[in-house]
Design an enzyme around this catalytic site. Structure first.
Site, PDB file in Angstrom:
ATOM      1  N   GLY A   1       0.801  -1.171  -0.012  1.00  0.00           N
ATOM      2  CA  GLY A   1       0.002   0.303   0.043  1.00  0.00           C
ATOM      3  C   GLY A   1       0.732   1.217   0.207  1.00  0.00           C
ATOM      4  O   GLY A   1       1.959   1.092   0.400  1.00  0.00           O
TER       5      GLY A   1
ATOM      6  N   GLN B   1       3.081   9.817   1.582  1.00  0.00           N
ATOM      7  CA  GLN B   1       4.582   9.048   1.451  1.00  0.00           C
ATOM      8  C   GLN B   1       5.200   9.529  -0.144  1.00  0.00           C
ATOM      9  O   GLN B   1       6.292   9.276  -0.211  1.00  0.00           O
ATOM     10  CB  GLN B   1       4.078   7.556   1.331  1.00  0.00           C
ATOM     11  CG  GLN B   1       3.865   7.031   2.806  1.00  0.00           C
ATOM     12  CD  GLN B   1       3.518   5.574   2.776  1.00  0.00           C
ATOM     13  OE1 GLN B   1       2.679   4.956   2.286  1.00  0.00           O
ATOM     14  NE2 GLN B   1       4.765   4.739   3.133  1.00  0.00           N
TER      15      GLN B   1
ATOM     16  N   CYS C   1       7.054  -0.423   6.433  1.00  0.00           N
ATOM     17  CA  CYS C   1       6.651   0.680   5.956  1.00  0.00           C
ATOM     18  C   CYS C   1       7.628   1.173   4.623  1.00  0.00           C
ATOM     19  O   CYS C   1       9.029   1.350   5.325  1.00  0.00           O
ATOM     20  CB  CYS C   1       6.150   1.738   6.849  1.00  0.00           C
ATOM     21  SG  CYS C   1       5.778   3.455   6.197  1.00  0.00           S
ATOM     22  N   LEU C   2       7.018   1.553   3.777  1.00  0.00           N
ATOM     23  CA  LEU C   2       8.080   2.151   2.640  1.00  0.00           C
ATOM     24  C   LEU C   2       8.855   3.392   3.121  1.00  0.00           C
ATOM     25  O   LEU C   2       9.785   3.794   2.416  1.00  0.00           O
ATOM     26  CB  LEU C   2       7.411   2.361   1.336  1.00  0.00           C
ATOM     27  CG  LEU C   2       6.730   1.061   0.740  1.00  0.00           C
ATOM     28  CD1 LEU C   2       6.059   1.403  -0.492  1.00  0.00           C
ATOM     29  CD2 LEU C   2       7.944   0.087   0.581  1.00  0.00           C
TER      30      LEU C   2
ATOM     31  N   HIS D   1      -3.438   0.924   8.467  1.00  0.00           N
ATOM     32  CA  HIS D   1      -1.917   1.360   8.277  1.00  0.00           C
ATOM     33  C   HIS D   1      -1.854   2.820   7.286  1.00  0.00           C
ATOM     34  O   HIS D   1      -1.364   3.631   7.767  1.00  0.00           O
ATOM     35  CB  HIS D   1      -0.959   0.454   7.756  1.00  0.00           C
ATOM     36  CG  HIS D   1       0.496   0.720   7.509  1.00  0.00           C
ATOM     37  ND1 HIS D   1       1.550   0.131   8.120  1.00  0.00           N
ATOM     38  CD2 HIS D   1       1.139   1.597   6.627  1.00  0.00           C
ATOM     39  CE1 HIS D   1       2.634   0.893   7.768  1.00  0.00           C
ATOM     40  NE2 HIS D   1       2.322   1.666   6.719  1.00  0.00           N
ATOM     41  N   GLU D   2      -2.369   2.441   6.235  1.00  0.00           N
ATOM     42  CA  GLU D   2      -2.544   3.637   5.395  1.00  0.00           C
ATOM     43  C   GLU D   2      -3.374   4.658   5.593  1.00  0.00           C
ATOM     44  O   GLU D   2      -2.831   5.787   5.530  1.00  0.00           O
ATOM     45  CB  GLU D   2      -3.163   2.974   3.811  1.00  0.00           C
ATOM     46  CG  GLU D   2      -2.473   1.786   3.320  1.00  0.00           C
ATOM     47  CD  GLU D   2      -0.859   2.067   3.153  1.00  0.00           C
ATOM     48  OE1 GLU D   2      -0.457   3.396   2.889  1.00  0.00           O
ATOM     49  OE2 GLU D   2       0.174   1.177   3.294  1.00  0.00           O
TER      50      GLU D   2
ATOM     51  N   HIS E   1      -1.673   7.072   7.857  1.00  0.00           N
ATOM     52  CA  HIS E   1      -0.524   7.964   7.255  1.00  0.00           C
ATOM     53  C   HIS E   1      -1.421   9.288   6.942  1.00  0.00           C
ATOM     54  O   HIS E   1      -0.782  10.113   6.958  1.00  0.00           O
ATOM     55  CB  HIS E   1      -0.079   7.284   5.706  1.00  0.00           C
ATOM     56  CG  HIS E   1       1.375   6.332   5.991  1.00  0.00           C
ATOM     57  ND1 HIS E   1       2.306   6.702   6.382  1.00  0.00           N
ATOM     58  CD2 HIS E   1       1.263   4.951   5.664  1.00  0.00           C
ATOM     59  CE1 HIS E   1       3.275   6.049   6.491  1.00  0.00           C
ATOM     60  NE2 HIS E   1       2.380   4.840   5.879  1.00  0.00           N
TER      61      HIS E   1
HETATM   62 NI    NI Z   1       3.571   2.979   5.535  1.00  0.00          NI
END
Ligand code: NI
Length: 179
Positions: free
Chosen positions: A47, A52, A98-99, A140-141, A144
């Site tokens: 995701g 991000q 997480c990216l 999670h998303e 953000h």
């Molecule tokens: Ni993340």
């Protein structure tokens, strides 16, 4: 389409609540969504939320592989202005990465079952329920979009680890969960 630069922890954009998308049907929103999907697939990640990629907007993309969603994969999906409701207060721990926080993973408690409402790129409502891993990705998303990172949700930082240092089964599980 183009690959976007991913903001890493320390960039203020990851810590600010994002703005509502005024017009989900605007061409620039569709373009951003397409670029976010390309960036997510390239990373690769499960995701990606707009902050991000330095976009101060309430939108996210995600996908599910068949093995992570009871045999049924989900092709990349775009949610604009998403909202979450908790359908089951019970929590389940799972590994997340997480990216925006490369190389690290940790155990995070998330609600088992959630409902979600959003708009699609055509402006129409998208509604659904999600459980297990699907529910985890959405939580999670959507975090953000409020400037929250998974580290903030960890009650015990002792499970925080470098992905490369985990044993094989845990590593394989964790590798699928970067979002
Ligand atoms: Ni993340």
């Amino acid at each position: 389409m183009s690959l976007l630069k991913i903001a890493r922890m320390g960039q203020p954009v990851l810590r600010r609540p994002a703005r509502e998308v005024a017009d989900p049907t605007a061409p620039e929103v569709a373009e951003l969504a397409a670029d976010m999907i390309e960036t997510m697939l390239d990373a690769p990640g499960t995701g990606l939320a707009a902050p991000q990629v330095y976009a101060d907007l309430r939108m996210l993309v995600y996908r599910l592989s068949p093995e992570r969603n009871a045999g049924e994969g989900l092709a990349p999906r775009v949610l604009v202005n998403p909202q979450l409701t908790v359908l089951d207060e019970s929590l389940e721990e799972g590994i997340e990465g997480c990216l925006s926080i490369p190389e690290l993973v940790g155990l995070v408690p998330r609600y088992r079952r959630v409902g979600f409402r959003a708009q699609g790129l055509d402006g129409r409502p998208i509604e659904g329920e999600a459980a297990g891993f699907h529910a985890r990705v959405l939580q999670h998303e959507m975090d953000h979009l409020d400037g929250i990172l998974y580290l903030d949700r960890m009650p015990d930082l002792s499970s925080l680890a470098f992905l490369s240092e985990l044993g094989r089964p845990s590593r394989e599980e964790a590798e699928r969960e970067e979002a």
